[in-house]
Design a protein around this motif. Structure first.
Motif, short mmCIF file in Angstrom:
data_model
loop_
_atom_site.label_atom_id
_atom_site.label_comp_id
_atom_site.label_asym_id
_atom_site.label_seq_id
_atom_site.Cartn_x
_atom_site.Cartn_y
_atom_site.Cartn_z
N PRO A 349 0.83 -1.20 0.00
CA PRO A 349 0.00 0.00 0.00
C PRO A 349 0.87 1.26 0.00
N VAL A 350 0.38 2.31 -0.64
CA VAL A 350 1.18 3.53 -0.72
C VAL A 350 1.25 4.18 0.67
N ILE A 351 2.46 4.60 1.03
CA ILE A 351 2.66 5.17 2.37
C ILE A 351 2.51 6.71 2.32
N HIS A 352 2.93 7.27 1.18
CA HIS A 352 2.79 8.73 1.00
C HIS A 352 1.94 9.00 -0.23
N PRO A 353 0.63 8.78 -0.13
CA PRO A 353 -0.22 8.94 -1.32
C PRO A 353 -0.27 10.40 -1.78
N GLU A 354 -0.57 10.55 -3.08
CA GLU A 354 -0.74 11.92 -3.61
C GLU A 354 -2.22 12.15 -3.84
N LEU A 355 -2.67 13.31 -3.40
CA LEU A 355 -4.10 13.63 -3.51
C LEU A 355 -4.56 13.57 -4.98
N ALA A 356 -3.73 14.13 -5.87
CA ALA A 356 -4.13 14.19 -7.29
C ALA A 356 -4.34 12.79 -7.85
N VAL A 357 -3.48 11.86 -7.44
CA VAL A 357 -3.61 10.48 -7.95
C VAL A 357 -4.90 9.85 -7.41
N ALA A 358 -5.17 10.04 -6.15
CA ALA A 358 -6.39 9.49 -5.56
C ALA A 358 -7.62 10.04 -6.30
N LYS A 359 -7.61 11.33 -6.56
CA LYS A 359 -8.75 11.96 -7.24
C LYS A 359 -8.90 11.42 -8.66
#
Ligand code: ATP
Ligand code: MG
Length: 395
Positions: A349-359
């Motif tokens: 699982p990603v530990i430092h996710p990016e908001l833009a990627v999630a969106k």
């Protein structure tokens, strides 16, 4: 001499404007809990006093030990506030004790009582020294500390002190919704939130058939154990399967947990609106898993404006486990039935996710419609502390 339980409100006494409301809430909780016992309960601004039948004492104390807002309590002797009686009764109480050193501590709640506290302590001490052989005063580490509280009409004499749960009575804060999984953390988070006076309703995200009925029963039993500290708990069961499957069909597996938790928060927000709750409570603890790094929390939290209360944010797992044992949820939490979070965890699982990627991932499917359907199919169970069938089935 009449024996009573004398309750001290503790932190409540720091509440100035709201004090009455806090004390009334505590009183009605004590009355509700002790409704079946043969007690009379009276209170004033600083103390609550409970008369009891001796054979019910241990039952009553067990119940008092589940009420927030009680700082400490004493088994005390209640006598009338006149000097001769106080002298006689203090001696009688001390004769029942076995000790070598002692201290008398007097407090005058009624300032009209003619003798100042220090002087009265000395006077009572000298009576004991004269009447009981081979004892002496030790003001620092006495074997027995005898406290004498003088109120206008009654005086309380006691040589014991038991700690209460502390905190504020449940209901002195508005409602919050607790995200309750079957794990160790979330029941502890619920307990700590209630300790601040927050009334809670629980929300469980269920992914049948990926999760079992036993997993649901675990959450029901955990709710029941938490209900010991309040009256009843409404448990809302969220049918999460389709949305969870959709998340796993779209996009990068590393982001699945991030997106799943964003969806949970979105549903929690809708539930807060529906049930008029002011906040979300959960068992997240900084750094515990990938979705609980500060960066993850920031990205996940972005979907809601409701306060997310994380009572365990800064606790170690071992500290959390200690509380779970103390509040009697640990043995249920460690039962092996997995819940929806544990089943779908990706390898990395990603530990430092990016908001833009999630969106970006979320834009690829119509989750809003799925959430609308979920909201229509939520099931609510009302759980009371006395319902113990599930426990029998589980253990
Ligand atoms: P716990 O944290 O209670 O031991 P867990 O470790 O399975 O359970 P985490 O993955 O750490 O849960 O999730 C963090 C928090 O998210 C939980 O403490 C709980 O508040 C909430 N949560 C997780 N899964 C669920 C679920 N299925 N239903 C409701 N809330 C959940
Ligand atoms: Mg956890």
């Amino acid at each position: 001499m009449e024996k009573v339980i004398l309750i001290k409100y503790g932190e409540l006494s720091t509440k100035k404007g709201n004090r009455n409301f806090f004390i009334k809430t505590l009183c009605s909780e004590v009355e509700r809990k002790l409704a079946l016992e043969n007690c009379t309960i009276t209170h004033d601004f600083s103390r609550m006093c409970i008369t009891f039948d001796e054979d019910q004492l241990s039952d009553i104390l067990k119940k008092l030990n589940t009420i927030f807002g009680i700082h400490a309590y004493h088994i005390a002797y209640k006598v009338s506030s006149d000097l001769e009686t106080i002298k006689e009764k203090v001696l009688e109480v001390m004769k029942q004790e076995s000790f070598h050193t002692f201290k008398i501590e007097t407090s005058r709640r009624d300032k009209n009582f003619p003798i100042p506290s220090m002087e009265l302590s000395r006077l009572l001490g000298s009576i004991i020294l004269k009447a009981i052989p081979n004892v002496q005063v030790d003001v620092h580490h006495p074997d027995v500390l005898c406290q004498v509280e003088i109120h206008e009409k009654d005086t309380y004499i006691y040589t014991n002190a038991y700690p209460g749960l502390g905190g504020y009575p449940v209901g002195t804060q508005p409602k919050a919704l607790l995200m309750l999984s079957g794990g160790i953390d979330s029941p502890v988070a619920g307990y700590l939130a209630m300790k601040r006076g927050i009334k809670i309703e629980a929300v469980y995200f269920e992914a049948i058939p990926h999760t079992s009925l036993e997993a649901r029963n675990k959450v029901i039993e955990l709710s029941r154990r938490l209900a010991q500290y309040t009256n009843k708990i409404n448990l809302h069961i969220v049918p999460f399967t389709e949305l969870q499957e959709a998340i796993y069909q779209h996009g990068d597996p590393a982001y699945c947990i991030t997106i799943m938790r964003r969806m949970m928060y979105r549903i929690m927000e809708r539930l807060c609106q529906k049930y008029h709750a002011e906040a979300i409570v959960n068992g997240e603890s900084i750094g515990q898993v990938a979705s609980q790094t500060l960066v993850s929390m920031h990205v996940i939290n972005e979907v809601t404006n409701y306060p997310v209360i994380r009572p365990l944010a800064c606790f170690d797992k071992l500290e959390i486990m200690d509380i779970a044992r103390k509040i009697d949820t640990y043995d249920i939490s460690i039962l092996p039935y997995e819940d929806c979070c544990t089943i779908f965890v990706p390898k990395h699982p990603v530990i430092h996710p990016e908001l833009a990627v999630a969106k970006e991932i979320e834009a690829t499917f119509d989750y809003e419609t799925m959430i609308d359907t979920i909201m229509k199919n939520i099931q609510t169970i009302v759980i009371r502390e006395e319902d113990s069938q599930v426990e029998k089935d589980l253990l």
